[in-house]
Enzyme design. Structure first.
Site, PDB file in Angstrom:
ATOM      1  N   GLU A  97      -9.358   3.609   2.385  1.00 50.69           N
ATOM      2  CA  GLU A  97      -8.868   3.726   1.007  1.00 50.69           C
ATOM      3  C   GLU A  97      -7.795   2.696   0.663  1.00 50.69           C
ATOM      4  O   GLU A  97      -7.601   2.382  -0.515  1.00 50.69           O
ATOM      5  CB  GLU A  97      -8.331   5.138   0.766  1.00 50.69           C
ATOM      6  CG  GLU A  97      -6.873   5.389   1.219  1.00 50.69           C
ATOM      7  CD  GLU A  97      -6.651   5.223   2.711  1.00 50.69           C
ATOM      8  OE1 GLU A  97      -7.616   5.349   3.478  1.00 50.69           O
ATOM      9  OE2 GLU A  97      -5.496   4.954   3.106  1.00 50.69           O
ATOM     10  N   LYS A 118       0.854  -1.197   0.000  1.00 47.65           N
ATOM     11  CA  LYS A 118       0.000   0.000   0.000  1.00 47.65           C
ATOM     12  C   LYS A 118       0.887   1.243   0.000  1.00 47.65           C
ATOM     13  O   LYS A 118       1.717   1.425   0.895  1.00 47.65           O
ATOM     14  CB  LYS A 118      -0.913  -0.004   1.237  1.00 47.65           C
ATOM     15  CG  LYS A 118      -1.689   1.296   1.450  1.00 47.65           C
ATOM     16  CD  LYS A 118      -2.594   1.219   2.692  1.00 47.65           C
ATOM     17  CE  LYS A 118      -3.205   2.593   3.018  1.00 47.65           C
ATOM     18  NZ  LYS A 118      -4.045   2.557   4.250  1.00 47.65           N
ATOM     19  N   ARG A 175      -7.625  -0.563   1.198  1.00 48.50           N
ATOM     20  CA  ARG A 175      -8.197  -1.768   0.586  1.00 48.50           C
ATOM     21  C   ARG A 175      -8.654  -1.485  -0.837  1.00 48.50           C
ATOM     22  O   ARG A 175      -8.724  -2.397  -1.666  1.00 48.50           O
ATOM     23  CB  ARG A 175      -9.336  -2.291   1.471  1.00 48.50           C
ATOM     24  CG  ARG A 175     -10.499  -1.360   1.614  1.00 48.50           C
ATOM     25  CD  ARG A 175     -11.333  -1.642   2.870  1.00 48.50           C
ATOM     26  NE  ARG A 175     -10.654  -1.219   4.092  1.00 48.50           N
ATOM     27  CZ  ARG A 175     -11.114  -1.396   5.319  1.00 48.50           C
ATOM     28  NH1 ARG A 175     -12.266  -2.009   5.516  1.00 48.50           N
ATOM     29  NH2 ARG A 175     -10.437  -0.983   6.362  1.00 48.50           N
ATOM     30  N   ASP A 210       1.677   6.207   5.537  1.00 48.48           N
ATOM     31  CA  ASP A 210       0.678   5.282   4.995  1.00 48.48           C
ATOM     32  C   ASP A 210       1.155   4.612   3.698  1.00 48.48           C
ATOM     33  O   ASP A 210       0.413   3.852   3.077  1.00 48.48           O
ATOM     34  CB  ASP A 210      -0.646   6.034   4.771  1.00 48.48           C
ATOM     35  CG  ASP A 210      -1.864   5.155   4.987  1.00 48.48           C
ATOM     36  OD1 ASP A 210      -1.716   4.077   5.597  1.00 48.48           O
ATOM     37  OD2 ASP A 210      -2.955   5.539   4.534  1.00 48.48           O
ATOM     38  N   LYS A 220     -10.046  12.716   8.471  1.00 48.99           N
ATOM     39  CA  LYS A 220      -9.530  12.318   9.782  1.00 48.99           C
ATOM     40  C   LYS A 220      -9.499  13.515  10.720  1.00 48.99           C
ATOM     41  O   LYS A 220      -9.446  14.661  10.272  1.00 48.99           O
ATOM     42  CB  LYS A 220      -8.097  11.778   9.631  1.00 48.99           C
ATOM     43  CG  LYS A 220      -8.001  10.416   8.980  1.00 48.99           C
ATOM     44  CD  LYS A 220      -6.561   9.927   8.950  1.00 48.99           C
ATOM     45  CE  LYS A 220      -6.435   8.573   8.287  1.00 48.99           C
ATOM     46  NZ  LYS A 220      -7.138   7.491   9.016  1.00 48.99           N
ATOM     47  N   ASP A 274     -12.084   6.969   3.993  1.00 52.72           N
ATOM     48  CA  ASP A 274     -10.886   6.734   4.797  1.00 52.72           C
ATOM     49  C   ASP A 274     -10.479   5.254   4.783  1.00 52.72           C
ATOM     50  O   ASP A 274      -9.394   4.906   5.239  1.00 52.72           O
ATOM     51  CB  ASP A 274     -11.129   7.218   6.231  1.00 52.72           C
ATOM     52  CG  ASP A 274      -9.838   7.412   7.002  1.00 52.72           C
ATOM     53  OD1 ASP A 274      -8.755   7.370   6.368  1.00 52.72           O
ATOM     54  OD2 ASP A 274      -9.902   7.598   8.230  1.00 52.72           O
ATOM     55  N   ASP A 297      -2.571  10.126   3.860  1.00 55.05           N
ATOM     56  CA  ASP A 297      -3.969   9.735   4.066  1.00 55.05           C
ATOM     57  C   ASP A 297      -4.662  10.748   4.956  1.00 55.05           C
ATOM     58  O   ASP A 297      -4.578  10.689   6.182  1.00 55.05           O
ATOM     59  CB  ASP A 297      -4.037   8.334   4.687  1.00 55.05           C
ATOM     60  CG  ASP A 297      -5.470   7.861   4.868  1.00 55.05           C
ATOM     61  OD1 ASP A 297      -6.382   8.496   4.313  1.00 55.05           O
ATOM     62  OD2 ASP A 297      -5.664   6.840   5.567  1.00 55.05           O
TER      63      ASP A 297
HETATM   64  N1  BES Z   1      -4.103   4.455   7.025  1.00 60.76           N
HETATM   65  C1  BES Z   1      -5.207   4.175   7.873  1.00 60.76           C
HETATM   66  C2  BES Z   1      -4.899   3.175   8.962  1.00 60.76           C
HETATM   67  C3  BES Z   1      -3.918   3.603  10.002  1.00 60.76           C
HETATM   68  C4  BES Z   1      -4.375   4.083  11.215  1.00 60.76           C
HETATM   69  C5  BES Z   1      -2.570   3.461   9.817  1.00 60.76           C
HETATM   70  C6  BES Z   1      -3.484   4.442  12.195  1.00 60.76           C
HETATM   71  C7  BES Z   1      -1.675   3.826  10.797  1.00 60.76           C
HETATM   72  C8  BES Z   1      -2.117   4.301  11.979  1.00 60.76           C
HETATM   73  C9  BES Z   1      -6.356   3.600   7.051  1.00 60.76           C
HETATM   74  O1  BES Z   1      -6.455   4.058   5.745  1.00 60.76           O
HETATM   75  C10 BES Z   1      -7.615   3.978   7.732  1.00 60.76           C
HETATM   76  O2  BES Z   1      -7.919   5.136   7.757  1.00 60.76           O
HETATM   77  N2  BES Z   1      -8.298   2.996   8.288  1.00 60.76           N
HETATM   78  C11 BES Z   1      -9.520   3.213   8.962  1.00 60.76           C
HETATM   79  C12 BES Z   1     -10.500   2.175   8.452  1.00 60.76           C
HETATM   80  C13 BES Z   1     -11.920   2.493   8.760  1.00 60.76           C
HETATM   81  C14 BES Z   1     -12.374   3.752   8.060  1.00 60.76           C
HETATM   82  C15 BES Z   1     -12.756   1.321   8.304  1.00 60.76           C
HETATM   83  C16 BES Z   1      -9.281   3.040  10.453  1.00 60.76           C
HETATM   84  O3  BES Z   1      -8.464   2.209  10.866  1.00 60.76           O
HETATM   85  O4  BES Z   1      -9.881   3.802  11.213  1.00 60.76           O
HETATM   86 ZN    ZN Z   2      -4.703   4.707   4.911  1.00 60.67          ZN
HETATM   87 MN    MN Z   3      -7.571   5.852   5.620  1.00 59.94          MN
END
Ligand code: BES
Ligand code: ZN
Ligand code: MN
Length: 513
Positions: free
Chosen positions: A364, A280, A366, A303, A292, A362, A285
């Protein structure tokens, strides 16, 4: 830092610091440590007898040689002197639990201690573990080189006073001429892997205004040219032609166009079914329209940690000449909110023709993986492993910086990954992939949706699996591994960790044999 290998007696090394070692509980040091003890008139034995050093892991003791230590040509060691002004004894811990990871740790602890000594620019070390501990000399030397490089890493500085330069050279000294070749081979391997981990760290540490998708692709291309890998980069027009509508939806809101990087290592033009590693590469992000919160958002420059691990691993795989075809894929995209950005509720179609409903912009990672994994199918791979900073929840489940999450639909691949994790010291832990985890991501209007409340981390993996086709697959959620708030241990500094490079190199090598 420069790494060298020399045959000889470390007591005669003409450097600023020599490094020897001691197992916990040893009172009469032998081997190289014994020789240094004699050269220092028993100073190490006295240190132990006084109770000031016991050889525990992660401890060191520093000793100073006579100011008039031996000069070139005389029998320095026997006369009670050292060529070097200082000797560092690093504790190896218990000899009963002394594996390859402990060798790397001891080397890292020594290098870190050396880095704190202002007057030390050059050091020499013996190969921890290759003596009475009986480890294979090449394997032990590899860990010594690796631990030294990992501990000596310094993040790039921007316009502020550069950090102290640190160690300029480390010489690995082997007494036995018979072992020298093995030691040299091990050091070369450790160096290739260590430098690649540091490349991945550099990519992750670099801020997102400088490391855009286009810049990432340029770095990957430059690395490939240096190492001798094939490199292809698809721009957005090429991705549109391929039908990557899901990946491009994520990129829509960014002024920095997406890049799709493909690196190939094909020894002697081999055309066997490749191992494919996919990372990825979200260069930043923001969450997109599902924005966020402000606190800690800066950390989302990490990210692209999966892509960095893939690019770093390909660098090492190329340099090591791993006898196996390996392809690295890094979709590089920025996730921004904008008038052109994709929105919650949008329905998008990717390369496979499968549809996805966007619940959260968010989620994104996947989405870009969906098209990257669909693209991977054309190579008819033997296996595909993706690495992604996918969910914050993985850190809740597994804690920070101990093990990443492993999700797979193939038990053989899962076993090989667990074995590679053990050998590399980069931890993994398996999660379930029951069919029932698909249920929460069923969409009313499309085939799947990209997020569902309280569905669990396995449902995120199920979304990705939906877009895999005809190959064994594993997904590593590394969101809890790539960026550290503070130093984790001697080999893992604050900031980017470079997690995944060592693990992927181990996997590729095991797959080749
Ligand atoms: N890049 C984030 C995940 C992340 C969170 C990486 C904290 C490093 C530290 C990912 O794209 C994301 O935002 N995931 C969300 C998923 C949710 C919207 C289903 C999450 O983990 O809150
Ligand atoms: Zn992300
Ligand atoms: Mn995200």
């Amino acid at each position: 830092m420069e790494l060298r290998v020399e045959q000889g007696n470390i007591a005669e090394s003409d450097v600023d610091l020599i490094v020897v070692n001691l197992f916990a509980g040893v009172t009469a040091p032998g081997g190289a440590t014994g020789a240094i003890d004699r050269a220092l008139n028993g100073a190490i034995s006295r240190l132990i007898a006084q109770g000031d050093f016991s050889g525990e892991a992660e401890t060191t003791a520093l000793l100073y040689a006579r100011a008039n230590g031996g000069a070139a040509g005389d029998e320095a060691a026997d006369e009670g002197g050292l060529r070097a002004p200082r000797a560092l004894i690093v504790g190896l811990g218990s000899s009963e639990r002394f594996g390859i990871g402990e060798i790397r740790r001891a080397a890292a602890v020594a290098a870190q201690a050396a880095a704190k000594l202002k007057g030390v620019k050059s050091m020499a070390t013996i190969v921890h573990g290759a003596g009475i501990a009986g480890h294979d000399a090449a394997a032990a030397a590899q860990e010594v080189a690796l631990g030294t490089l990992l501990a000596s890493y310094r993040a790039k500085q921007y316009g502020r006073e550069a950090a102290e330069a640190g160690l300029a050279s480390c010489t690995v000294v082997e007494y036995s001429a018979a072992k020298l070749e093995d030691v040299a081979r091990g050091v070369t391997r450790g160096e290739a892997i260590g430098r690649a981990v540091c490349s991945a760290r550099d990519l992750v540490n670099e801020p997102a205004n400088l490391l855009t998708p286009v810049e990432m692709a340029a770095r990957a291309r430059a690395m490939a040219a240096e190492v001798g890998l094939a490199c292809t980069v698809l721009d957005e027009a090429a991705m549109a032609k391929e039908g990557m509508g899901i990946l491009l939806a994520v990129s829509q809101g960014s002024a920095n166009p997406a890049q799709f990087v493909i690196l190939e290592h094909a020894p002697a033009g081999s055309s066997e079914a490749p191992l494919i590693i996919v990372g990825k590469g979200i260069t930043f992000d923001t969450g997109g329209i599902s924005l966020k919160r402000t606190g800690g958002m800066w950390a989302m420059k990490d990210d692209m940690g999966g892509a960095a691990a893939v690019i770093g691993a390909m660098e090492a795989i190329g340099r090591l000449g791993v006898p196996r075809r390996v392809i690295g894929i890094a979709p590089c995209v920025e996730n921004m909110p904008d008038g052109k950005a994709f929105r919650p509720g949008d329905i998008v179609t990717g390369m496979t023709g499968k549809t996805a409903e966007i619940i959260s912009t968010d989620a994104e990672g996947r989405l870009i993986l969906a098209d990257a994994l669909a693209y991977a199918a054309r190579f008819e791979p033997s296996a595909v492993v993706d690495l992604a900073t996918l969910t914050g929840a993985i850190g809740t489940a597994l804690g920070m910086h101990i093990r990443a999450g492993l999700f797979s639909n193939d038990s053989s691949l899962e076993e090989r990954l667990m074995a590679a994790a053990d050998r590399s010291g980069e931890g993994l832990w398996p999660f379930p992939m029951d069919a029932a985890y698909e249920k929460p991501i069923k969409s009313d209007m499309a085939e799947v949706k990209n997020s569902a409340g309280r569905a669990g981390v396995s449902s995120s993996a199920k979304f990705i699996e939906h877009f895999t086709e005809g190959y064994p697959w594993a997904h590593l959620d590394i969101a809890n591994m790539v960026l550290a708030d503070s130093r984790i241990n001697a080999e893992t500094p604050k900031g980017a960790t470079g997690y995944g490079v060592r693990l992927l190199v181990e996997l590729a090598e095991a797959d080749a044999s």
